[in-house]
Design an enzyme around this catalytic site. Sequence first.
Site, PDB file in Angstrom:
ATOM      1  N   LYS A  94      11.440   3.849   7.496  1.00 26.66           N
ATOM      2  CA  LYS A  94      11.737   4.813   6.006  1.00 26.66           C
ATOM      3  C   LYS A  94      12.408   6.197   6.327  1.00 26.66           C
ATOM      4  O   LYS A  94      12.866   6.392   7.629  1.00 26.66           O
ATOM      5  CB  LYS A  94       9.997   5.231   5.973  1.00 26.66           C
ATOM      6  CG  LYS A  94       9.240   3.977   5.656  1.00 26.66           C
ATOM      7  CD  LYS A  94       7.768   4.318   5.213  1.00 26.66           C
ATOM      8  CE  LYS A  94       6.861   3.217   5.001  1.00 26.66           C
ATOM      9  NZ  LYS A  94       5.583   3.461   4.720  1.00 26.66           N
ATOM     10  N   TYR A 134       6.779  -1.375  -4.161  1.00 22.16           N
ATOM     11  CA  TYR A 134       5.523  -0.610  -3.896  1.00 22.16           C
ATOM     12  C   TYR A 134       4.810  -0.873  -5.498  1.00 22.16           C
ATOM     13  O   TYR A 134       3.946  -0.232  -5.681  1.00 22.16           O
ATOM     14  CB  TYR A 134       5.535   0.865  -3.743  1.00 22.16           C
ATOM     15  CG  TYR A 134       5.702   0.829  -2.216  1.00 22.16           C
ATOM     16  CD1 TYR A 134       5.172   0.300  -1.236  1.00 22.16           C
ATOM     17  CD2 TYR A 134       7.147   1.713  -1.872  1.00 22.16           C
ATOM     18  CE1 TYR A 134       5.242   0.732   0.002  1.00 22.16           C
ATOM     19  CE2 TYR A 134       7.132   2.176  -0.570  1.00 22.16           C
ATOM     20  CZ  TYR A 134       6.238   1.488   0.368  1.00 22.16           C
ATOM     21  OH  TYR A 134       6.757   1.582   1.675  1.00 22.16           O
ATOM     22  N   ASN A 197       4.868   7.780   7.574  1.00 15.43           N
ATOM     23  CA  ASN A 197       4.383   6.820   8.696  1.00 15.43           C
ATOM     24  C   ASN A 197       5.641   5.962   9.112  1.00 15.43           C
ATOM     25  O   ASN A 197       5.373   4.974   9.900  1.00 15.43           O
ATOM     26  CB  ASN A 197       3.340   6.196   8.299  1.00 15.43           C
ATOM     27  CG  ASN A 197       3.431   5.154   7.012  1.00 15.43           C
ATOM     28  OD1 ASN A 197       4.489   5.192   6.681  1.00 15.43           O
ATOM     29  ND2 ASN A 197       2.429   4.767   6.607  1.00 15.43           N
ATOM     30  N   HIS A 200       7.855   0.534   7.559  1.00 16.02           N
ATOM     31  CA  HIS A 200       7.228  -0.629   6.478  1.00 16.02           C
ATOM     32  C   HIS A 200       7.321  -1.869   7.188  1.00 16.02           C
ATOM     33  O   HIS A 200       8.200  -2.326   7.947  1.00 16.02           O
ATOM     34  CB  HIS A 200       7.782  -0.265   5.424  1.00 16.02           C
ATOM     35  CG  HIS A 200       7.336  -1.778   4.466  1.00 16.02           C
ATOM     36  ND1 HIS A 200       6.343  -1.915   3.646  1.00 16.02           N
ATOM     37  CD2 HIS A 200       7.973  -2.820   4.395  1.00 16.02           C
ATOM     38  CE1 HIS A 200       6.247  -2.913   3.136  1.00 16.02           C
ATOM     39  NE2 HIS A 200       7.239  -3.883   3.440  1.00 16.02           N
ATOM     40  N   GLU A 211       9.931  -9.615  -0.376  1.00 15.76           N
ATOM     41  CA  GLU A 211      10.523  -8.337   0.134  1.00 15.76           C
ATOM     42  C   GLU A 211      11.945  -8.483   0.355  1.00 15.76           C
ATOM     43  O   GLU A 211      13.010  -7.720   0.132  1.00 15.76           O
ATOM     44  CB  GLU A 211      10.008  -7.455   0.745  1.00 15.76           C
ATOM     45  CG  GLU A 211       8.306  -7.044   0.240  1.00 15.76           C
ATOM     46  CD  GLU A 211       7.260  -6.522   1.338  1.00 15.76           C
ATOM     47  OE1 GLU A 211       7.626  -6.401   2.661  1.00 15.76           O
ATOM     48  OE2 GLU A 211       6.330  -6.232   0.794  1.00 15.76           O
TER      49      GLU A 211
HETATM   50  P1  DAT Z   1       1.112  -0.123   4.785  1.00 11.91           P
HETATM   51  O1  DAT Z   1       2.424   0.736   4.662  1.00 11.91           O
HETATM   52  O2  DAT Z   1       0.416   0.319   6.117  1.00 11.91           O
HETATM   53  O3  DAT Z   1       1.311  -1.677   4.280  1.00 11.91           O
HETATM   54  P2  DAT Z   1      -0.027   0.411   2.176  1.00 11.91           P
HETATM   55  O4  DAT Z   1       0.588  -0.837   1.768  1.00 11.91           O
HETATM   56  O5  DAT Z   1      -1.397   0.545   1.796  1.00 11.91           O
HETATM   57  O6  DAT Z   1       0.093   0.437   3.539  1.00 11.91           O
HETATM   58  O7  DAT Z   1       0.755   1.514   1.338  1.00 11.91           O
HETATM   59  C1  DAT Z   1       2.108   1.705   1.497  1.00 11.91           C
HETATM   60  C2  DAT Z   1       2.482   3.062   1.701  1.00 11.91           C
HETATM   61  O8  DAT Z   1       1.933   3.820   0.856  1.00 11.91           O
HETATM   62  C3  DAT Z   1       2.087   3.608   3.137  1.00 11.91           C
HETATM   63  O9  DAT Z   1       2.905   3.252   4.377  1.00 11.91           O
HETATM   64  C4  DAT Z   1       1.862   5.179   2.976  1.00 11.91           C
HETATM   65  C5  DAT Z   1       1.459   5.202   1.348  1.00 11.91           C
HETATM   66  N1  DAT Z   1       0.082   5.436   1.303  1.00 11.91           N
HETATM   67  C6  DAT Z   1      -0.917   4.625   1.492  1.00 11.91           C
HETATM   68  N2  DAT Z   1      -2.112   5.258   1.099  1.00 11.91           N
HETATM   69  C7  DAT Z   1      -1.940   6.510   1.030  1.00 11.91           C
HETATM   70  C8  DAT Z   1      -2.507   7.640   0.910  1.00 11.91           C
HETATM   71  N3  DAT Z   1      -3.786   7.563   0.702  1.00 11.91           N
HETATM   72  N4  DAT Z   1      -1.943   8.715   0.813  1.00 11.91           N
HETATM   73  C9  DAT Z   1      -0.718   8.854   0.615  1.00 11.91           C
HETATM   74  N5  DAT Z   1       0.034   7.826   0.931  1.00 11.91           N
HETATM   75  C10 DAT Z   1      -0.341   6.526   0.857  1.00 11.91           C
HETATM   76 MG    MG Z   2       1.549  -2.358   2.695  1.00 12.59          MG
END
Ligand code: DAT
Ligand code: MG
Length: 234
Positions: A94, A134, A197, A200, A211
């Site tokens: 990212k 997303y 974080n 991805h 994807e």
């Molecule tokens: P991951 O990236 O671990 O697959 P995800 O698919 O649930 O997690 O979410 C995609 C991204 O969205 C994640 O990397 C960071 C952001 N995200 C998820 N939950 C969040 C939250 N509660 N607050 C802010 N950003 C969030």
């Molecule tokens: Mg995810």
Amino acid sequence: MEALAVLGGSPCASPSSLFRSATHRTTTLSYTHSHLNLHRSHHKLATFRPQSNLLSYYPSRPLAPKKNRKKTHIFLPHLVASLEKVDKSYIMVKPDGVQRGLVGEIISRFEKKGFKLTGLKLFQCPKELAEEHYKDLKSKSFFPKLIDYITSGPVVCMAWEGVGVVASARKLIGATNPLQAEPGTIRGDLAVQTGRNVVHGSDSPENGEREIALWFKEGEICEWSPAQAQWLME
Ligand code: DAT
Ligand code: MG
């Protein structure tokens, strides 16, 4: 032999090599209701034992008093089959990972693990693509911030291939919230906040395919045979 019959539909699975790391033992499964008495070869996959969902516990005598029930493993061959299937995962550094100079470090973790890189590019993501990627999170309150973040600078798009790469990459990446990610994982070692974080990883083989098709154009994926293949897989 039994495994061969069950897995016969999968051209990817090589039955002779499928259980190469398994120890075998014969178990008798009795199912009182249907009067089935199946003699099954039971395979214990040492590597995947700790939180294995490959093997389920079922009472061998469902109608026996609870204290007399013996726990018997029932082998779930469809799940084991996926351990031999080559998956594809879309991994992306990212914008914060790029800005912080972590690209090499992140690529290196997947390389060292032994997965095969088939696509790689530095890319400024347009808003529409970030929204499509997303789309499952569209209803979340953080969605607008997430889109701003992903489009705030170049990302590094990668396609990785390998047996179990999707699940393994998720482990290498660590929990979504970096403060909950285990040390040794990418997020556990290199990040502190969910909204930053650094990386991805696809969450299922289906999403891996989806994807990669979304982020890469035709001709950008390279099929090749790594010289190290024979040193990674028996
Ligand atoms: P991951 O990236 O671990 O697959 P995800 O698919 O649930 O997690 O979410 C995609 C991204 O969205 C994640 O990397 C960071 C952001 N995200 C998820 N939950 C969040 C939250 N509660 N607050 C802010 N950003 C969030
Ligand atoms: Mg995810």
